[in-house]
Design an enzyme around this catalytic site. Structure first.
Site, short mmCIF file in Angstrom:
data_model
loop_
_atom_site.label_atom_id
_atom_site.label_comp_id
_atom_site.label_asym_id
_atom_site.label_seq_id
_atom_site.Cartn_x
_atom_site.Cartn_y
_atom_site.Cartn_z
N LYS A 48 1.05 -0.90 0.17
CA LYS A 48 0.03 -0.10 0.02
C LYS A 48 0.92 1.39 -0.06
O LYS A 48 0.61 2.68 -0.29
CB LYS A 48 -0.36 -0.05 1.77
CG LYS A 48 -1.71 -1.05 0.91
CD LYS A 48 -3.69 -0.79 1.97
CE LYS A 48 -4.32 -1.51 1.42
NZ LYS A 48 -5.90 -2.23 2.05
N LYS B 67 -5.44 -7.75 -6.99
CA LYS B 67 -6.69 -7.86 -6.39
C LYS B 67 -7.79 -6.91 -7.00
O LYS B 67 -7.86 -5.50 -7.38
CB LYS B 67 -6.21 -7.43 -4.64
CG LYS B 67 -7.23 -7.73 -3.99
CD LYS B 67 -6.32 -7.37 -2.50
CE LYS B 67 -7.60 -6.78 -1.65
NZ LYS B 67 -7.60 -6.17 -0.55
N LYS C 176 -11.66 -2.10 -4.26
CA LYS C 176 -12.15 -0.47 -4.98
C LYS C 176 -12.02 0.52 -4.46
O LYS C 176 -12.29 1.07 -4.64
CB LYS C 176 -13.45 -0.67 -2.66
CG LYS C 176 -12.46 -0.38 -1.65
CD LYS C 176 -13.44 -0.63 0.00
CE LYS C 176 -13.70 -0.98 0.39
NZ LYS C 176 -12.44 -1.98 1.27
N1 AQP Z 1 -11.06 -8.69 -4.33
C1 AQP Z 1 -10.65 -9.14 -3.08
N2 AQP Z 1 -10.91 -11.10 -2.61
C2 AQP Z 1 -10.82 -11.00 -1.97
N3 AQP Z 1 -11.44 -11.17 -0.44
C3 AQP Z 1 -11.38 -9.83 -0.22
N4 AQP Z 1 -11.70 -8.32 0.10
C4 AQP Z 1 -11.16 -7.03 -0.17
N5 AQP Z 1 -10.89 -7.31 -1.20
C5 AQP Z 1 -11.06 -8.95 -1.51
C6 AQP Z 1 -11.97 -9.60 1.66
O1 AQP Z 1 -12.78 -8.35 2.22
C7 AQP Z 1 -12.20 -7.77 3.67
C8 AQP Z 1 -12.35 -6.68 4.08
O2 AQP Z 1 -11.37 -6.04 3.50
P1 AQP Z 1 -10.84 -4.59 3.62
O3 AQP Z 1 -12.37 -3.25 2.71
O4 AQP Z 1 -11.65 -3.97 4.77
O5 AQP Z 1 -9.96 -3.89 2.60
P2 AQP Z 1 -9.14 -4.84 1.74
O6 AQP Z 1 -8.82 -5.68 1.76
O7 AQP Z 1 -8.25 -3.37 1.42
O8 AQP Z 1 -10.23 -4.07 0.67
P3 AQP Z 1 -10.01 -2.55 -0.25
O9 AQP Z 1 -11.15 -3.06 -1.49
O10 AQP Z 1 -9.42 -3.50 -1.76
O11 AQP Z 1 -9.61 -1.93 0.25
P4 AQP Z 1 -8.58 -0.58 -0.70
O12 AQP Z 1 -9.12 -0.72 -1.92
O13 AQP Z 1 -9.30 -0.08 0.42
O14 AQP Z 1 -7.82 -1.13 0.21
C9 AQP Z 1 -11.19 -8.53 3.85
O15 AQP Z 1 -11.74 -9.75 4.65
C10 AQP Z 1 -10.51 -9.12 2.98
O16 AQP Z 1 -9.07 -10.03 2.63
#
Ligand code: AQP
Length: 336
Positions: A111, A194, A197
């Site tokens: 990140k 991945k 969002k």
């Molecule tokens: N692409 C993914 N595949 C499987 N699991 C996912 N999770 C997120 N994206 C995927 C799972 O969702 C839970 C909550 O995630 P989060 O929103 O707290 O954080 P993150 O993993 O950082 O999600 P994003 O969408 O990638 O957010 P940003 O873009 O802000 O960094 C977790 O259990 C995660 O594993």
């Protein structure tokens, strides 16, 4: 009673990745566990968030969980910033965790990117706050995607060191609950990344607020390769890496249909991707449509969503405050 804590960041809208990797499993876990599901707004600000968007996304997060089927009366849907004990325990854990441990965290490296000096101190300390989120309730289990496994190991290290430093058996060693196929949903534009969002391209993801037309359009435009749908699941990571987009769409199909990649390969293997994408669209719209329409209904009633968050957070404060008080006593703080 086995207790689960898990969180989701309101750092944008919520995606099919969040749904298949986390929320869908959270719904299933309600049967066997006492569940605390948290909208982690303190974590979200480790990367800058516009205040109005953060508020809106926090509400959207709660609405998403309600719409997906979390029973907020029996379990808890809460907002991290409404329970100060999370941040208070995180400070104690900042003093237990070692810098060397934090330096090994791959999510920080991903990140923060190349310019690590410009990353926030909060992003660096994120795993310590995550440990506090979990241990302030003495949660016994945490459902985690592969990407969070390392952070949960750190949570166990912190619990163990705290227990050892103070000569007590105070915090449990929380166990991970790892789910099977399609726990990692990849970007529709690049199968090696991945689905996220915060990806700048909206076409990289399916948002849980997308209409049927948007879902169809995104799946139609999803990157694939010129070959037919594989007739078997990937035999290894090397094989997967040769056709990441193809296997990603198969994995999404399998997770939405609650089946295995092998079953999807048997049914659709050898077909053209255009035909498979039509089947995937139909399935995605059927599974996500009811959630999206419930979210739309809740969007019009923000007061009701806020009430769920306030009620869940209040019940969480009642659980967390005595545990924090005990920690303060253990480390030697005077009683106020
Ligand atoms: N692409 C993914 N595949 C499987 N699991 C996912 N999770 C997120 N994206 C995927 C799972 O969702 C839970 C909550 O995630 P989060 O929103 O707290 O954080 P993150 O993993 O950082 O999600 P994003 O969408 O990638 O957010 P940003 O873009 O802000 O960094 C977790 O259990 C995660 O594993």
């Amino acid at each position: 009673m086995k207790r689960i804590f898990s969180g989701i960041q309101p750092s944008g809208g919520f995606t099919l990745g969040n749904y298949l990797g986390a929320i869908k499993n959270w719904v299933a876990l309600q049967k066997d566990f006492e569940c605390i599901y948290c909208i982690v707004d303190l974590h979200a600000i480790t990367m800058f968030q516009k205040p109005d968007e953060l508020r809106a996304n926090s509400r959207l997060g709660a609405a998403t969980l309600i719409a997906a089927g979390i029973d907020h009366k029996k379990h808890k849907i809460m907002l991290q910033s409404m329970v100060p004990a999370h941040a208070q325990l995180a400070w104690v854990f900042n003093c237990v965790a070692r810098v060397g441990w934090m330096n090994r965290m791959t999510q920080f490296k991903d990140k923060a990117g190349k310019d690590r000096d410009s990353a926030s101190l909060g992003l660096y300390a994120y795993p310590s706050l995550m440990a506090a989120d979990i241990l302030v309730y003495k949660a016994t289990h945490v459902p985690v995607g592969e990407d969070q496994k390392q952070h949960l190991e750190l949570t166990r290290d912190i619990a163990q060191k705290f227990n050892h430093d103070y000569g007590l058996d105070f915090f449990p060693l929380t166990e991970p609950l790892i789910f099977g196929e399609a726990t990692r949903v990849m970007s529709l534009r690049d199968g090696s990344k991945k689905m996220s969002k915060s990806d700048p391209s909206d076409f990289s993801r399916i948002n849980l607020t997308d209409s049927a037309e948007q879902i169809a359009d995104k799946i139609r435009k999803a990157k694939t390769d010129p070959h037919a749908v594989p007739d078997a699941p990937p035999a290894s990571e090397e094989v997967r890496a040769q056709r990441p987009e193809a296997y990603n769409l198969m994995g999404i199909y399998a997770a939405l249909a609650d089946t295995t990649m092998a079953a999807v390969a048997k049914e659709h293997g050898g077909k053209q991707f255009s035909a498979f994408k039509n089947a995937l669209t139909e399935l995605a719209v059927a599974k996500l449509g009811p959630i999206t329409s419930e979210m739309r209904r809740l969007e019009k009633d923000p007061g009701a969503v806020d009430a769920v968050l306030r009620d869940g957070s209040e019940r969480c404060r009642a659980m967390a405050d005595p545990i924090l008080e005990e920690v303060y006593r253990i480390v030697g703080f005077l009683k106020p």
